[in-house]
Enzyme design. Structure first.
Site, PDB file in Angstrom:
ATOM      1  N   ASP A   1     -78.812 -21.776 -38.278  1.00 55.90           N
ATOM      2  CA  ASP A   1     -79.658 -20.750 -37.664  1.00 55.90           C
ATOM      3  C   ASP A   1     -81.125 -20.992 -37.985  1.00 55.90           C
ATOM      4  O   ASP A   1     -81.559 -20.813 -39.127  1.00 55.90           O
ATOM      5  CB  ASP A   1     -79.244 -19.368 -38.191  1.00 55.90           C
ATOM      6  CG  ASP A   1     -77.916 -18.919 -37.609  1.00 55.90           C
ATOM      7  OD1 ASP A   1     -77.778 -18.926 -36.377  1.00 55.90           O
ATOM      8  OD2 ASP A   1     -77.009 -18.571 -38.404  1.00 55.90           O
TER       9      ASP A   1
ATOM     10  N   HIS B   1     -78.767 -23.431 -33.685  1.00 55.71           N
ATOM     11  CA  HIS B   1     -79.037 -22.203 -32.928  1.00 55.71           C
ATOM     12  C   HIS B   1     -80.505 -21.849 -33.160  1.00 55.71           C
ATOM     13  O   HIS B   1     -80.875 -21.372 -34.231  1.00 55.71           O
ATOM     14  CB  HIS B   1     -78.101 -21.089 -33.434  1.00 55.71           C
ATOM     15  CG  HIS B   1     -78.352 -19.762 -32.800  1.00 55.71           C
ATOM     16  ND1 HIS B   1     -77.853 -18.589 -33.315  1.00 55.71           N
ATOM     17  CD2 HIS B   1     -79.046 -19.401 -31.693  1.00 55.71           C
ATOM     18  CE1 HIS B   1     -78.220 -17.570 -32.553  1.00 55.71           C
ATOM     19  NE2 HIS B   1     -78.963 -18.038 -31.573  1.00 55.71           N
TER      20      HIS B   1
ATOM     21  N   ASP C   1     -71.385 -15.244 -31.591  1.00 59.71           N
ATOM     22  CA  ASP C   1     -72.152 -15.324 -32.837  1.00 59.71           C
ATOM     23  C   ASP C   1     -72.573 -13.942 -33.309  1.00 59.71           C
ATOM     24  O   ASP C   1     -73.363 -13.269 -32.649  1.00 59.71           O
ATOM     25  CB  ASP C   1     -73.392 -16.206 -32.591  1.00 59.71           C
ATOM     26  CG  ASP C   1     -74.183 -16.451 -33.858  1.00 59.71           C
ATOM     27  OD1 ASP C   1     -73.654 -16.185 -34.954  1.00 59.71           O
ATOM     28  OD2 ASP C   1     -75.341 -16.919 -33.746  1.00 59.71           O
TER      29      ASP C   1
ATOM     30  N   GLY D   1     -71.083 -11.130 -36.700  1.00 55.30           N
ATOM     31  CA  GLY D   1     -70.085 -10.137 -37.104  1.00 55.30           C
ATOM     32  C   GLY D   1     -68.650 -10.556 -36.863  1.00 55.30           C
ATOM     33  O   GLY D   1     -67.765  -9.700 -36.761  1.00 55.30           O
TER      34      GLY D   1
HETATM   35  C1  DX5 Z   1     -77.664 -13.998 -36.468  1.00 52.71           C
HETATM   36  C2  DX5 Z   1     -77.223 -15.440 -36.586  1.00 52.71           C
HETATM   37  C3  DX5 Z   1     -75.766 -15.602 -36.852  1.00 52.71           C
HETATM   38  C4  DX5 Z   1     -75.311 -14.965 -38.130  1.00 52.71           C
HETATM   39  C5  DX5 Z   1     -73.826 -15.007 -38.267  1.00 52.71           C
HETATM   40  O1  DX5 Z   1     -78.970 -13.956 -36.009  1.00 52.71           O
HETATM   41  O2  DX5 Z   1     -77.510 -16.131 -35.383  1.00 52.71           O
HETATM   42  O3  DX5 Z   1     -75.394 -16.959 -36.783  1.00 52.71           O
HETATM   43  O4  DX5 Z   1     -75.863 -15.572 -39.224  1.00 52.71           O
HETATM   44  O5  DX5 Z   1     -73.523 -14.408 -39.478  1.00 52.71           O
HETATM   45  P1  DX5 Z   1     -72.484 -13.207 -39.607  1.00 52.71           P
HETATM   46  O6  DX5 Z   1     -71.139 -13.800 -39.315  1.00 52.71           O
HETATM   47  O7  DX5 Z   1     -72.666 -12.757 -40.993  1.00 52.71           O
HETATM   48  O8  DX5 Z   1     -72.874 -12.164 -38.582  1.00 52.71           O
HETATM   49 ZN    ZN Z   2     -76.525 -18.071 -35.073  1.00 54.24          ZN
END
Ligand code: DX5
Ligand code: ZN
Length: 237
Positions: free
Chosen positions: A39, A70, A182, A184
């Site tokens: 990320d 991402h 992506d 939760g």
């Molecule tokens: C949110 C990110 C996600 C996030 C996923 O902006 O793009 O990739 O880190 O993490 P969890 O699974 O904790 O929501």
């Molecule tokens: Zn992400």
């Protein structure tokens, strides 16, 4: 005959201990994650700031796992060459960014010219149809099930039907693109995204809980998503 539906887990390292990225990567390999989700945030497109292309390149040196970048940055096309050089398998950027449609097309073409997969990410308030101008060029549609910016947020259930919309579009495009979800995702939310036909579950904080086992969570997410898929397929038969 169509092959069996497969669900992959792409591990988001956003909530990991950044002081030991080598350990984090090897933990995710051992846990059976299929891919790593990186990320990138710029403090502009989203409030948070994470890391840039040099860290993506460092992950490249640490592992042979496929890397999904991402980009949550305001000007993805401007920085695209550096992310491409870092050598990930896929690069996804947000369709909501203010760069022109032409710049977005050029960025996707540059990703493809390097032999990498190109994706567009869709925030919770954006309709999936926003990606339609690029549909024939997409290897990934990333459906955001939280507002981008932070790990550990609660899944927004209203976003789940967008997975099926994205799946249908990629199916029609016939390029073999995959839908990633992506935000939760964990063993409790996986079944719902499974019913909508998810291909790749991005799992972040659920893999980094104290006292819980990451390999169990990877396995459970896959099992529950497949269970959801099977239930939905049986219902339409
Ligand atoms: C949110 C990110 C996600 C996030 C996923 O902006 O793009 O990739 O880190 O993490 P969890 O699974 O904790 O929501
Ligand atoms: Zn992400």
């Amino acid at each position: 005959m169509k092959g069996a539906h497969e669900v992959l887990v792409s591990a988001s390292i956003l909530n990991a201990d950044f002081s030991r990225l080598d350990r984090v990567v090897h933990k995710m390999e051992r846990a059976g994650a299929d891919r790593l989700h990186l990320d990138v945030m710029d403090g502009n497109f989203v409030d948070n700031i994470t890391f840039g292309p040099d860290i993506v390149a460092a992950f490249r040196r640490l592992t042979e796992m496929p890397l999904d970048v991402h980009l949550m940055i305001a000007e993805p096309a401007r920085y695209m060459d550096r992310f491409i050089e870092a050598g990930p398998q896929t690069i996804s950027f947000h369709v909501e960014t203010a760069e022109s449609a032409e710049r977005k097309t050029e960025a996707i073409e540059a990703i493809h010219a390097a032999g990498q997969g190109a994706g567009l990410a869709v925030s919770p308030d954006t309709p999936v149809s926003a990606v339609d101008p690029w549909l024939d060029e997409l290897d990934v549609i990333m459906i955001m099930s939280v507002h981008p910016g932070w790990g550990g947020q609660g899944f927004i259930p209203e976003t789940a039907p967008k997975i099926a919309e994205a799946r249908a579009r990629l199916g029609r495009a016939g390029r073999g693109g995959l839908v990633h979800v992506d935000g939760g995702i964990n063993s409790k939310t996986a079944e719902l995204v499974g019913t909508h036909g998810i291909d790749v579950c991005v799992v972040g904080s659920a893999l980094f809980q104290r006292g819980s086992d990451a390999s169990d969570e990877v396995e459970l997410v896959k099992q529950r998503a497949l269970r959801g898929y099977a239930a939905a397929s049986a219902a339409v038969r």
